[in-house]
Design a protein around this motif. Structure first.
Motif, PDB file in Angstrom:
ATOM      1  N   VAL A  88      -5.162  -1.825  -5.383  1.00  0.00           N
ATOM      2  CA  VAL A  88      -6.097  -1.638  -6.022  1.00  0.00           C
ATOM      3  C   VAL A  88      -6.683  -3.102  -5.704  1.00  0.00           C
ATOM      4  N   ASN A  89      -7.895  -3.702  -4.735  1.00  0.00           N
ATOM      5  CA  ASN A  89      -9.020  -4.200  -4.935  1.00  0.00           C
ATOM      6  C   ASN A  89      -9.611  -4.693  -6.283  1.00  0.00           C
ATOM      7  N   GLY A  90      -9.732  -6.272  -7.111  1.00  0.00           N
ATOM      8  CA  GLY A  90     -10.501  -5.641  -8.432  1.00  0.00           C
ATOM      9  C   GLY A  90     -11.294  -5.419  -8.274  1.00  0.00           C
ATOM     10  N   PRO A  91     -13.205  -6.007  -7.267  1.00  0.00           N
ATOM     11  CA  PRO A  91     -14.423  -5.065  -7.077  1.00  0.00           C
ATOM     12  C   PRO A  91     -14.344  -3.804  -6.920  1.00  0.00           C
ATOM     13  N   ASN A 136       0.713  -1.398  -0.622  1.00  0.00           N
ATOM     14  CA  ASN A 136      -0.626   0.072  -0.423  1.00  0.00           C
ATOM     15  C   ASN A 136       0.856   1.266  -0.172  1.00  0.00           C
ATOM     16  N   ALA A 137       2.094   1.059   0.005  1.00  0.00           N
ATOM     17  CA  ALA A 137       3.197   2.236  -0.549  1.00  0.00           C
ATOM     18  C   ALA A 137       3.350   2.729  -1.935  1.00  0.00           C
ATOM     19  N   THR A 197      -1.429  -8.622 -11.522  1.00  0.00           N
ATOM     20  CA  THR A 197      -2.502  -8.523 -10.040  1.00  0.00           C
ATOM     21  C   THR A 197      -2.413  -9.279  -9.127  1.00  0.00           C
ATOM     22  N   SER A 198      -0.882  -9.626  -8.958  1.00  0.00           N
ATOM     23  CA  SER A 198      -0.443 -10.819  -7.382  1.00  0.00           C
ATOM     24  C   SER A 198       1.126 -10.001  -7.673  1.00  0.00           C
ATOM     25  N   PHE A 234      -2.201  -4.041  -9.482  1.00  0.00           N
ATOM     26  CA  PHE A 234      -0.739  -3.108  -9.528  1.00  0.00           C
ATOM     27  C   PHE A 234      -0.467  -1.905 -10.230  1.00  0.00           C
ATOM     28  N   PHE A 235      -0.445  -1.249 -10.694  1.00  0.00           N
ATOM     29  CA  PHE A 235       0.129  -0.350 -11.852  1.00  0.00           C
ATOM     30  C   PHE A 235       1.352   0.373 -11.202  1.00  0.00           C
TER      31      PHE A 235
END
Length: 735
Positions: free
Chosen positions: A484-487, A355-356, A426-427, A464-465
């Motif tokens: 960022v969570n997908g939903p 989250n950083a 995605t992970s 992740f981007f």
């Protein structure tokens, strides 16, 4: 709007409610009496699963006769999440209820791992274990383990090592074997990979052997004795085989015949011994300092190879010897500091900071304790490139279930030839892929990306981007974002199949839930209904509906006058992304065509006249035609009643009783009236002009024809009229 309040006296509901699943097959729930609950209060627990199966607690736990807990030995009817309700009764006052929805995976306390084994070689001890038995057969990646490794003879907490190992490491850990070969113990406990709710510790398992090495005191004694022995031996050798005047030739002096030369030789030997002792002491200090530095490792940090993976946001390092405690921390501008305990995989310690954001720079710190000494290492990370050249305002959104768009803007100091690249995964350890379809602005710079196919979605997807750039003028800074969570990225389609039906008292609005990328319940959706009256300047506020199960809204018919429109949109209850508005649907009160109404009514009347019974299937009538059907039934029933009444009147001679005939003048009186009229006419008189009813005139003419008929036939003269001399009075006699 319906305002719902919890009935009962304030403060009487159960409080501090909690449940825990243990040993995979049992569950205990507990609560406390409300602060304002009366003495005779009694609580009851009800559990309802997602399948709408409800049951009461089979075995209560009591405190002074009051239910304060529940024990369940059969969890077969429970689903992934369930509804818990605790209500109460009392003769003094009403008791408020307490309710909650609990996810079973979050309240399960895992048992310690099974079959813990340790195998040691010359350099490492391999610790293995098996995942514990749980209520549901979760894969290894859903667990994390904590290992507590201690020396057997050391009971101080500061000497233990708490090591966190994730389940995807193969349920194994390589522990560096201590040089002293001391016996150690290890115990392990388990928790969920996403929530550190630790279970109980396992039984300690011993490994290693007893200490066989010599202590430091023995080493010091041996060094001192060895140094003294070497010094004495060297002194003896000097004295036995070497002459002092060969090493230190005397200074020529005036010969003193009176003194003996032996005194000079003793002084020289004493000086030589003093120098030898001083040399031995210096050598001893050097050896002691070298031994202390080698054995204790003073000022030598155990942390080596400290590195940062800026893409995965993983800080990793190795340890060159045993450490008893380690922590890692990250400090980034505008964000709170984050600290955590490291994890270990394949003899490498690491900390993750998903989250950083690192594009503003960061300072990372690792603290460790080894052999009673504290060590700290810092790693300063800066975003390379020209300040202000990186991309800004990155945002992404998922739509139409399998498509995604991302967009960003140029940095304010970016050169003209800057070109950006977007990478996503995605992970944490997933594969990195670059955008395949970029969106360009008018200058040809990439400012967006379109993803055609995202594959299958999972609720655990974390996106992740990273946007970096290139330019021939200068280096370009990168832009990253927290996971960022997908939903939370999905933008739903508008609700489908919006319909409005009229059932006399209400307008029933129905719709279908939108298709979703992730397997979520319909209860997580929030709808907004925009209902407006056409031609009105005042606008209604939208109606918000959450946690709908039937997707139906009833609008009172009294609130609808004239033509109205309705449209809808939808969002997730936890996120802020609304869908687009659906297409507008029109409906109105009393808008059914009159021609169709009369046609329907005529058909129903004709059918009722030709049949003695009117069969109507109410369930097959649509709601929008219910009013027409009702009016047709009333008209048909009225016609049937009238026809039945006419039949009865004709059948049982009720016509004369209901409608008696009008009385008429008798024939005897009619004859007298006729004679009087003839006498009056022969005298040249004229009847007075007066308005008479047509019925009176018709009656007189009929009587006259009947009275004059015998005279024309030549019959006998009529009998004298007994009423002949009665004077006429009234309009009828004169006429």
């Amino acid at each position: 709007m319906l305002v719902y309040t919890n009935p009962g006296r304030e403060g009487t509901a159960a409080q501090n409610f909690s449940c825990v699943i243990y040993d995979a097959d049992f569950m205990n729930c507990s609560w406390a009496k409300g602060r304002a609950a009366p003495d005779d209060v009694q609580y009851f627990l009800y559990i309802r699963s997602k399948k709408r199966i409800e049951r009461e607690c089979p075995r209560y736990l009591k405190d002074s006769g009051t239910h304060v807990g529940c024990h369940l030995q059969d969890l077969s009817g429970l689903t992934s999440y369930n509804y818990f309700l605790v209500n109460g009764t009392s003769q003094e006052t009403g008791i408020q209820f307490f309710d909650s929805v609990l996810l079973l995976k979050e309240i399960e306390q895992y048992n310690p791992p099974d079959n813990i084994t340790v195998q040691c070689n010359e350099s490492h001890c391999l610790i293995r274990w098996e995942k514990p038995r749980t209520r549901q057969p979760w894969p290894n990646r859903e667990f994390q383990y904590q290992l507590d490794i201690q020396r057997r003879r050391d009971t101080t907490s500061g000497r233990s090592q708490l090591i966190v190992v994730f389940g995807d490491s193969g349920n194994r850990y390589n522990f560096p074997k201590p040089g002293s070969k001391a016996k150690h113990t290890v115990k392990i406990r388990t928790a969920d990979a996403r929530k550190a709710h630790w279970g109980a510790w396992s039984q300690p398992v011993e490994f290693g052997s007893e200490e066989t090495g010599s202590s430091l005191v023995h080493i010091y004694v041996l060094l001192v004795l060895g140094t003294l022995v070497c010094g004495l031996t060297l002194g003896c050798l000097f004295k036995r085989f070497l002459k002092s005047h060969r090493l230190f030739p005397p200074v020529p002096q005036i010969k003193d015949k009176l003194n003996d030369n032996h005194q000079v030789d003793h002084e020289v030997q004493l000086q030589i011994c003093s120098m030898v002792v001083l040399l031995d002491f210096v050598i001893l200090l050097v050896l002691l300092n070298s031994a202390r530095s080698t054995i204790l490792g003073e000022k030598e940090s155990p942390i080596v190879n400290l590195t940062l993976d800026s893409r995965k946001k993983i800080l990793s390092w190795n340890s060159r010897r045993i450490v008893t405690q380690q922590t890692c921390a990250i400090v980034t501008p505008l964000d709170p500091d984050t600290s955590q305990e490291p994890q270990v995989r394949n003899d490498t310690y690491f900390c993750t900071f998903p989250n950083a954001v690192l594009h503003r720079g960061a300072t990372l710190t690792v603290n460790a304790t080894s052999e009673g000494q504290d060590f700290s290492h810092q790693l300063a990370f800066s975003n390379p490139g020209k300040e202000g050249s990186g991309a800004q305002d990155l945002s992404c959104i998922i739509y139409n279930v399998r498509l995604m768009n991302c967009s960003w803007t140029r940095g304010p100091a970016a050169p003209a030839d800057v070109q950006y690249q977007l990478y996503s995964w995605t992970s944490l350890h997933g594969n990195v892929s670059e955008c395949s379809h970029y969106v360009l602005d008018s200058a040809g710079t990439r400012v967006g990306c379109h993803f055609d196919e995202l594959g299958e979605g999972h609720t655990t997807d974390d996106y992740f981007f990273l946007v970096n750039g290139t330019s021939s003028d200068s280096d370009i800074q990168f832009l990253d974002s927290p996971s960022v969570n997908g939903p939370s990225l999905e933008k739903y389609n508008p609700p489908a199949n919006l319909t409005v039906q009229d059932n006399v008292s209400h307008f029933v609005i129905r719709w279908d839930a939108p298709a979703m990328r992730y397997s979520l319940s319909n209860s997580v959706l929030r709808y907004a209904l925009d209902i407006q009256k056409m031609g009105s300047f005042s606008k209604r506020e939208p109606v918000f509906l959450s946690r709908q199960y039937k997707n139906k809204y009833r609008l009172p018919r009294a609130d609808v006058t004239g033509e109205h429109t309705v449209r809808m949109r939808v969002q997730h209850v936890l996120f802020q992304i609304w869908s687009e508005w659906s297409s507008t649907h029109h409906f109105a009160s009393g808008s059914f065509p009159m021609s169709q109404f009369f046609a329907s009514a005529g058909q129903r009347i004709g059918a009722s006249a030709s049949a003695s019974v009117l069969p109507v299937n109410i369930q097959s009538v649509p709601e929008e035609n219910f009013l027409v059907v009702l009016i047709g039934l009333v008209v048909g029933a009225t016609v049937l009643f009238g026809m039945a009444l006419m039949f009865l009147c004709k059948r049982f001679s009720l016509k004369k009783k209901l409608f008696p005939p009008i009385p008429r003048v008798k024939q005897e009186l009619a004859g007298a009236f006729l004679a009087s009229l003839e006498e009056t006419a022969s005298c040249g008189g004229h009847p007075p002009s007066a308005s008479q009813d047509p019925e009176d005139i018709f009656t007189v003419e009929e009587t006259l024809s009947l009275a004059s008929a015998p005279a024309k036939m030549g019959g006998p003269a009529p009998a004298p009229n007994p009423y002949e001399n009665i004077p006429s009075a009234g309009p009828l006699l004169n006429h």
